[in-house]
Design a protein around this motif. Structure first.
Motif, PDB file in Angstrom:
ATOM      1  N   LEU A 167       2.301  27.162  34.645  1.00  0.00           N
ATOM      2  CA  LEU A 167       1.822  28.388  34.007  1.00  0.00           C
ATOM      3  C   LEU A 167       2.887  29.487  34.056  1.00  0.00           C
ATOM      4  O   LEU A 167       3.205  30.115  33.036  1.00  0.00           O
ATOM      5  N   ILE A 168       3.467  29.702  35.236  1.00  0.00           N
ATOM      6  CA  ILE A 168       4.460  30.767  35.414  1.00  0.00           C
ATOM      7  C   ILE A 168       5.712  30.488  34.591  1.00  0.00           C
ATOM      8  O   ILE A 168       6.233  31.371  33.896  1.00  0.00           O
ATOM      9  N   THR A 169       6.199  29.246  34.641  1.00  0.00           N
ATOM     10  CA  THR A 169       7.412  28.903  33.902  1.00  0.00           C
ATOM     11  C   THR A 169       7.190  28.999  32.388  1.00  0.00           C
ATOM     12  O   THR A 169       8.105  29.384  31.656  1.00  0.00           O
ATOM     13  N   SER A 170       6.000  28.649  31.939  1.00  0.00           N
ATOM     14  CA  SER A 170       5.695  28.755  30.502  1.00  0.00           C
ATOM     15  C   SER A 170       5.791  30.199  30.035  1.00  0.00           C
ATOM     16  O   SER A 170       6.363  30.496  28.978  1.00  0.00           O
ATOM     17  N   ILE A 171       5.250  31.106  30.836  1.00  0.00           N
ATOM     18  CA  ILE A 171       5.298  32.533  30.502  1.00  0.00           C
ATOM     19  C   ILE A 171       6.744  33.032  30.483  1.00  0.00           C
ATOM     20  O   ILE A 171       7.156  33.757  29.572  1.00  0.00           O
ATOM     21  N   ILE A 172       7.528  32.607  31.487  1.00  0.00           N
ATOM     22  CA  ILE A 172       8.934  33.034  31.570  1.00  0.00           C
ATOM     23  C   ILE A 172       9.729  32.528  30.370  1.00  0.00           C
ATOM     24  O   ILE A 172      10.545  33.260  29.796  1.00  0.00           O
ATOM     25  N   VAL A 173       9.508  31.273  29.981  1.00  0.00           N
ATOM     26  CA  VAL A 173      10.220  30.702  28.833  1.00  0.00           C
ATOM     27  C   VAL A 173       9.913  31.481  27.559  1.00  0.00           C
ATOM     28  O   VAL A 173      10.823  31.844  26.796  1.00  0.00           O
ATOM     29  N   VAL A 174       8.642  31.773  27.333  1.00  0.00           N
ATOM     30  CA  VAL A 174       8.232  32.499  26.118  1.00  0.00           C
ATOM     31  C   VAL A 174       8.865  33.884  26.065  1.00  0.00           C
ATOM     32  O   VAL A 174       9.463  34.271  25.046  1.00  0.00           O
ATOM     33  N   TYR A 175       8.759  34.626  27.165  1.00  0.00           N
ATOM     34  CA  TYR A 175       9.311  35.979  27.178  1.00  0.00           C
ATOM     35  C   TYR A 175      10.840  35.970  27.226  1.00  0.00           C
ATOM     36  O   TYR A 175      11.487  36.884  26.711  1.00  0.00           O
ATOM     37  N   GLY A 176      11.424  34.933  27.825  1.00  0.00           N
ATOM     38  CA  GLY A 176      12.876  34.801  27.825  1.00  0.00           C
ATOM     39  C   GLY A 176      13.417  34.599  26.421  1.00  0.00           C
ATOM     40  O   GLY A 176      14.424  35.207  26.035  1.00  0.00           O
ATOM     41  N   ILE A 177      12.748  33.760  25.658  1.00  0.00           N
ATOM     42  CA  ILE A 177      13.151  33.526  24.269  1.00  0.00           C
ATOM     43  C   ILE A 177      13.003  34.805  23.446  1.00  0.00           C
ATOM     44  O   ILE A 177      13.873  35.143  22.627  1.00  0.00           O
ATOM     45  N   LYS A 178      11.902  35.529  23.657  1.00  0.00           N
ATOM     46  CA  LYS A 178      11.686  36.779  22.932  1.00  0.00           C
ATOM     47  C   LYS A 178      12.790  37.787  23.234  1.00  0.00           C
ATOM     48  O   LYS A 178      13.294  38.471  22.331  1.00  0.00           O
ATOM     49  N   PHE A 179      13.191  37.884  24.516  1.00  0.00           N
ATOM     50  CA  PHE A 179      14.263  38.808  24.902  1.00  0.00           C
ATOM     51  C   PHE A 179      15.582  38.396  24.279  1.00  0.00           C
ATOM     52  O   PHE A 179      16.341  39.237  23.781  1.00  0.00           O
ATOM     53  N   PHE A 199      23.584  34.315  30.046  1.00  0.00           N
ATOM     54  CA  PHE A 199      22.761  34.205  31.250  1.00  0.00           C
ATOM     55  C   PHE A 199      21.291  33.979  30.904  1.00  0.00           C
ATOM     56  O   PHE A 199      20.608  33.153  31.516  1.00  0.00           O
ATOM     57  N   VAL A 200      20.802  34.741  29.930  1.00  0.00           N
ATOM     58  CA  VAL A 200      19.391  34.609  29.535  1.00  0.00           C
ATOM     59  C   VAL A 200      19.121  33.217  28.972  1.00  0.00           C
ATOM     60  O   VAL A 200      18.145  32.558  29.350  1.00  0.00           O
ATOM     61  N   ALA A 201      19.990  32.753  28.068  1.00  0.00           N
ATOM     62  CA  ALA A 201      19.810  31.430  27.467  1.00  0.00           C
ATOM     63  C   ALA A 201      19.891  30.331  28.520  1.00  0.00           C
ATOM     64  O   ALA A 201      19.101  29.377  28.504  1.00  0.00           O
ATOM     65  N   GLY A 202      20.835  30.460  29.455  1.00  0.00           N
ATOM     66  CA  GLY A 202      20.961  29.476  30.525  1.00  0.00           C
ATOM     67  C   GLY A 202      19.749  29.473  31.431  1.00  0.00           C
ATOM     68  O   GLY A 202      19.268  28.408  31.856  1.00  0.00           O
ATOM     69  N   PHE A 203      19.228  30.659  31.733  1.00  0.00           N
ATOM     70  CA  PHE A 203      18.056  30.772  32.591  1.00  0.00           C
ATOM     71  C   PHE A 203      16.826  30.163  31.922  1.00  0.00           C
ATOM     72  O   PHE A 203      15.982  29.559  32.594  1.00  0.00           O
ATOM     73  N   ILE A 204      16.728  30.327  30.603  1.00  0.00           N
ATOM     74  CA  ILE A 204      15.618  29.713  29.860  1.00  0.00           C
ATOM     75  C   ILE A 204      15.661  28.192  30.035  1.00  0.00           C
ATOM     76  O   ILE A 204      14.621  27.550  30.254  1.00  0.00           O
ATOM     77  N   TRP A 205      16.854  27.607  29.971  1.00  0.00           N
ATOM     78  CA  TRP A 205      16.972  26.164  30.172  1.00  0.00           C
ATOM     79  C   TRP A 205      16.564  25.757  31.585  1.00  0.00           C
ATOM     80  O   TRP A 205      15.913  24.717  31.780  1.00  0.00           O
ATOM     81  N   VAL A 206      16.958  26.549  32.586  1.00  0.00           N
ATOM     82  CA  VAL A 206      16.574  26.254  33.968  1.00  0.00           C
ATOM     83  C   VAL A 206      15.059  26.228  34.104  1.00  0.00           C
ATOM     84  O   VAL A 206      14.479  25.268  34.627  1.00  0.00           O
ATOM     85  N   VAL A 207      14.409  27.276  33.621  1.00  0.00           N
ATOM     86  CA  VAL A 207      12.955  27.390  33.749  1.00  0.00           C
ATOM     87  C   VAL A 207      12.263  26.305  32.929  1.00  0.00           C
ATOM     88  O   VAL A 207      11.251  25.730  33.372  1.00  0.00           O
ATOM     89  N   PHE A 208      12.790  26.014  31.743  1.00  0.00           N
ATOM     90  CA  PHE A 208      12.187  24.980  30.904  1.00  0.00           C
ATOM     91  C   PHE A 208      12.253  23.616  31.601  1.00  0.00           C
ATOM     92  O   PHE A 208      11.274  22.850  31.573  1.00  0.00           O
TER      93      PHE A 208
END
Length: 246
Positions: free
Chosen positions: A34-46, A216-225
Motif C-alpha cells: 500500500l505504502i509503496t504504491s502511493i509513493i510510486v504514484v506521487y513520485g511519477i506525478k512529481f 534521483f526521483v526516477a531512480g527512487f521510483i524504480w527502487v520503490v516499484f
C-alpha cells in the motif's frame, strides 16, 4: 444487559481473530504494498511536473544558482574526488561493484537471487534513462566540462542509476540479519556515495541540478516499484489463492 454486551464483543473478537488469522503473516507485506504504491504514484506525478517545468524561469534560476555555488568550490583535491566518484557511477564501476556483491552474496547467503534483483533494477534504470533522455531531449549545460560526455542531459543517468542500484542495495541491507553497526555503516557509505555521484555531475559541469533531481526521483521510483513487486510476490507465493477472481 452490560454482561450480555460484553459477551457479544468477546465472541465477535474471537470470530474475527479466527477468520483473519491466516492473513496475519501477510499484513507487513500488504502494508508495504500500500505504502509503496502511493509513493510510486506521487513520485511519477512529481517527475512529470518537474519535467514540464524544465524551461521555466524559476527552475532556470535554481539551476544557475546551485551550479555556481557548487562549482565555486572547485579545487584539485575535489576534482580528483568527484572524477573518481563519477567513475564509480559509470559502467566499469558497476561491473566491479556487481562482481563484489555477487561474490559476497554467494559466500554469505548461498543464493543468487539478490544478484539477479540488483542486475534487474540496474538494467531497468539504464534502459529507461536512455528512453527518457531521447524523449525529453535536453542539451547539456554550457559550463566548462571537466569530463567527456556524449549523451543528452535530462534526467542524469549517473544520478538515476546510482539511486536505483545503491538505493535498492540499501533496502537489501536493511532486510539482512547482520550486525547492526555493520548495517548502519554500509547504509551510511552507500547514502554518501549516491549523493556524491549526483553532486559530482554538477561539479564537473556536465549536468544541471534539475537533471540530478530528476534522476534521483526516477531512480527512487524504480527502487520503490521493485520493493512493491517483491512484496507482492511474497504475498502470492505464500498463498496462491490470494487472488480469487470468482
Amino acid at each position: 444487559m452490560y454482561k450480555q454486551l460484553k459477551i457479544f464483543i468477546s465472541k465477535f473478537k474471537e470470530f474475527l481473530s479466527k477468520k483473519f488469522q491466516k492473513y496475519d503473516g501477510k499484513i507487513p507485506y500488504l502494508v508495504t504494498v500500500l505504502i509503496t504504491s502511493i509513493i510510486v504514484v506521487y513520485g511519477i506525478k512529481f517527475f512529470v511536473k518537474l519535467t514540464k517545468n524544465l524551461h521555466t524561469d524559476v527552475l532556470s534560476e535554481f539551476d544557475t544558482s546551485v551550479s555556481n555555488y557548487i562549482t565555486s568550490f572547485r579545487s584539485d583535491l575535489l576534482t580528483s574526488y568527484f572524477k573518481f566518484v563519477t567513475d564509480v557511477g559509470d559502467a566499469l564501476g558497476y561491473f566491479v561493484v556487481v562482481s563484489l556483491c555477487s561474490l559476497l552474496f554467494y559466500l554469505f547467503f548461498k543464493n543468487w537471487k539478490y544478484v539477479l534483483q540488483l542486475l534487474s533494477i540496474l538494467i531497468l534504470a539504464l534502459s529507461s534513462n536512455l528512453i527518457l533522455k531521447q524523449l525529453i531531449n535536453r542539451q547539456r549545460p554550457t559550463l566548462e566540462h571537466l569530463v567527456t560526455v556524449k549523451t543528452l542531459s535530462y534526467p542524469s543517468g549517473h544520478a538515476m542509476t546510482a539511486m536505483a542500484f545503491y538505493g535498492f542495495l540499501i533496502y537489501l541491507i536493511v532486510t539482512f540479519k547482520i550486525n547492526k553497526f555493520l548495517k548502519f555503516g554500509l547504509i551510511t557509505v552507500f547514502t554518501i556515495l549516491i549523493l556524491s555521484i549526483g553532486i559530482s555531475r554538477i561539479y564537473l559541469g556536465v549536468h544541471f541540478p534539475s537533471d540530478i533531481v530528476g534522476g534521483f526521483v526516477a531512480g527512487f521510483i524504480w527502487v520503490v516499484f521493485c520493493i512493491l513487486v517483491l512484496n507482492l510476490f511474497k504475498v502470492f507465493r505464500e498463498d496462491p489463492n490470494t487472488i480469487n477472481l470468482y
